[in-house]
Design a protein around this motif. Structure first.
Motif: not given
Ligand SMILES: Nc1ncnc2c1ncn2[C@@H]1O[C@H](COP(=O)(O)OP(=O)(O)OP(=O)(O)O)[C@@H](O)[C@H]1O
Ligand SMILES: [Mg+2]
Lengths: 252, 451
Positions: B70, B97, B177, B180, B183, B185, B213, B215
């Protein structure tokens, strides 16, 4: 005016024929009592009238207010004014009695083209009817029938009926297991709804109920057929002599 | 060659290890823990479907190399507030993030004498409070994703509640989350509750955009004697997002831990929860609700470790699966030798709304003591036809009746959530996920459940 006309009705459950040609006509304003031995098909008849899945009609017809209802869904029949008081009311945890009743009442009102009742009016109505049936407010906020005693469940059925105001009520052993005080309360609830444009079918084993809700006709259902009909005196006779007497004296 | 990450050397995220270490500053004391975690990932590799504990999780579709690191983004305060439940009256702590956002969060001063805020800050300022617990509670032996978090984590939430302190309001930790891009995170939470302290923590995972993304969160909780933590955790990630949450709680004597977890949205969700009852009189309650549809997969693994006598645990998980969703519940109850007078209950009830949905329930009992009351039960079913008919016979149409019964099934788990506004927020997420349309507003306003 004819409220309900059942002609030559045959119905099976799980492949067994239970109703073997039932004929019954109920006019507006009348109260009919149906009596009969255990397993004779009384509850089956009630369920068929209300459209329960798994009950297969193989012959005959059921006409309610000049409409054939056998192809209708249970909710459509309810919206048209048919009400079933269950012999064994169902528990529904997680859905409060009040919410349930409001959803039901508003479904009926919407069907009739009436506006939904707002929260205040609904609460007022519920309070009044609960008082009539001597039902604790505490029971109203509980899950539907959850933790209700047998008697409370039966009173809850009549309470729902009082709120929904059906044209045709089918009450399946609403008196069974009630003490005399509760019986009077339930009978009072039924009598309050008595009107020239409403009818009631009461399934019962006990003549005692009929002292409080006086029927216009009494029928005996035996082995899937109505084998005898008469007035309220027939109930006294049945009480005294039992059902075997009907079978031998049979008149249909 | 584009290969997926089945062994450690292929975990591209670890390329950042040196950069992360260089930026540690005064938090450099965390280095040994990070190195050990990195080595674990390198040696063992990330889990594959061949690993027993990950058998059902279909992690094949989860390739950590497909996600980038991120970058810092500035989020609009108004939109962040919109993501938070209404009228929560909580101390809000926002992470984007995985990074703490002080300007969007309650000030540290308000929360004194408790210490609540950035974990990165705490590594530096409160080493004596953090070091005994950070990476000491969660065991990542068969969970290399948690090890990946430990090796690379750069920030997170630290909560320290001193002896006897009762937090007046809940803490609402909101982890946003996908802000960006695509990603990974690494949210990290460390909660330390000293003797007889009390708090409520709301851990809220929410997606910002519609990115795919990942998490990868770790939560560690230490409850000292007689401490009480109520912990509500919900993930409402974007569609197609991956959510892995690893939670470990260690409990000293007479402490009480109640965790309520809700997985309502997201692609793949896997939550591991381990509670270690290490002092007599300790009690823990884990409950969970999963509402999944389409191709979603939600996998809950729980492990309750009764290490000493007179410890109790209750687990209650419900799943509602529609479409081609798949649910997994693997619940392990472990009772150590000589841990007597144990009461451990486990319940898993599942509602399948479609033919394509599947559920795997795997209860496991490891009991080495004899005076133990241990029960577990699992049910699998469709909606009850007698209940449906009862409702329809009153005029309620079939679809509404089904929805009401489905909601009722969910409501029992939601009713246990301690904070009303959080309960309402979770209820409305459940509504969004179930096809409740017309009744929706009515139900949220009045509640269907018991008053
Ligand atoms: N789901 C079912 N499957 C098979 N048989 C059934 C089913 N439901 C009812 N029956 C049978 O149908 C017959 C009639 O049952 P019904 O419940 O209509 O009797 P009833 O007259 O209401 O009796 P009671 O006075 O005991 O209430 C009984 O023999 C019963 O066993
Ligand atoms: Mg019956």
């Amino acid at each position: 005016m004819t409220m309900l006309k059942i002609e030559g009705l045959h119905a099976s459950v799980a492949g067994n024929e239970i109703l073997k040609g039932v004929d019954l006509t109920v006019n507006a304003g009348e109260i009919h009592a149906i009596m009969g031995p255990n397993g004779s098909g009384k509850s089956t008849l009630a369920h068929v009238l209300c459209g329960r899945d798994g009950y297969e009609v193989t012959q005959g017809s059921v006409t309610y207010l000049d409409e054939d209802i056998l192809e209708m869904s249970p909710e459509d029949r309810a919206c048209r004014g048919i009400f079933l008081g269950f012999q064994y009311p169902v528990e529904i945890p997680g859905v409060s009695n009040t919410y349930f009743l409001k959803a039901a009442l508003n479904a009926l009102r919407t069907y009739r083209g009436e506006e939904e009742l707002d929260a205040v009016d609904f609460l007022g109505l519920v309070k009044a009817k609960a008082k009539l049936l001597q039902l604790d407010n505490d029971l109203l906020s509980r899950g539907v029938n959850v933790g209700f005693s047998g008697g409370e469940k039966k009173r809850n059925e009549i309470f729902q009926m009082a709120v929904l105001e059906p044209r045709l009520a089918v009450l399946d052993e609403t008196d069974s297991g009630l003490d005399i005080d509760a019986l009077k309360v339930v009978a009072n609830g039924v009598n309050k709804l008595r009107a020239p444009d409403r009818s009631t079918i009461i399934v019962t084993h006990y003549q005692r109920l009929l002292d409080y809700i006086v029927p216009d006709f009494v029928h005996v259902l035996q082995d899937g057929r109505i084998v005898k009909s008469g007035d309220k005196n027939l109930a006294h006779e049945l009480e005294a002599k039992g059902y075997s007497w009907v079978a031998t004296a049979g008149n249909s | 060659m584009n290969r997926s990450a089945t062994n450690g050397s292929a975990v591209a995220a670890l390329d950042r290890f040196a950069d992360v270490v260089n930026s540690l500053g005064e938090a450099r004391w965390t280095l040994p823990a990070r190195e050990a975690a990195r080595d674990h990932v390198m040696n063992k590799g990330l889990p594959t479907p061949r690993d027993e504990a990950w058998r059902f999780a279909n992690i094949r579709s989860l390739d950590p190399n497909a996600f980038t690191t991120p970058t810092a983004v500035q989020l609009d305060r108004g939109r962040v507030d919109e993501l938070a439940p209404r009228e929560l009256h909580a101390h809000q702590l926002v992470f984007v993030d995985g990074r703490f956002q002080p300007e969007l969060s309650a000030s540290a001063a308000v929360l004194a004498p408790a210490i609540v805020g950035s974990l990165r800050q705490a590594w530096q300022d409160h080493r004596e409070l953090v070091e005994p617990y950070f990476d000491r509670i969660l065991n990542y032996h068969d969970n290399a994703y948690a090890a990946l978090n430990t090796s690379l984590v750069e920030d997170g939430l630290f909560v320290y509640v001193p002896r006897g302190v009762v937090l007046d309001r809940p803490l609402h930790a909101m982890f946003i989350g996908g802000a960006s891009g695509e990603t990974m995170s690494l949210p990290r939470i460390l909660v330390v509750m000293e003797e007889s302290s009390q708090a409520t923590l709301l851990e809220d995972y929410v997606g910002w955009g519609e990115h795919r993304y990942f998490t990868n969160a770790v939560t560690e909780v230490q409850l000292r004697a007689n401490a009480n933590l109520r912990h509500v955790r919900w993930s409402h990630e974007s569609e197609g997002a991956f959510h892995l949450g690893s939670l470990a709680c260690r409990q000293d004597r007479d402490s009480h831990y109640a965790a309520h977890s809700f997985a309502v949205r997201g692609g793949l969700t896997r939550n591991d929860a381990v509670a270690e009852l290490a002092g007599t009189g300790a009690e823990c309650q884990l409950s969970g609700l999963v509402v999944a549809g389409e191709n979603q997969l939600v996998d809950n693994h729980t492990e309750i470790r009764h290490l000493v006598s007179h410890t109790n645990s209750q687990q209650h998980y419900r799943y509602i699966l529609d479409g081609r969703a798949r649910g997994v519940f693997a619940g392990m109850v472990h009772v150590a030798p000589d841990a007597q007078k144990i009461d451990a209950q486990q319940n898993n009830e599942n509602l399948l709304l479609s033919d394509g949905a599947t559920m795997n329930t795997i209860p496991q009992l490891e009991i080495y003591a004899d005076d133990v009351k241990c029960s577990h039960g699992a049910t699998l079913g469709q909606l009850d036809s007698a209940q449906l008919f009862y409702m329809r016979s009153r005029g309620i149409d079939e679809k509404t009746a089904r929805n009401l019964l489905t909601y009722a099934f969910a409501s029992e788990i939601m009713e246990a959530v301690p904070v009303l506004a959080a309960r309402a927020a979770i209820a409305s997420m459940v509504f969004d996920q179930l096809p409740l349309d017309a009744l929706e507003t009515d139900l949220v306003r009045e509640g269907v459940g018991h008053a």
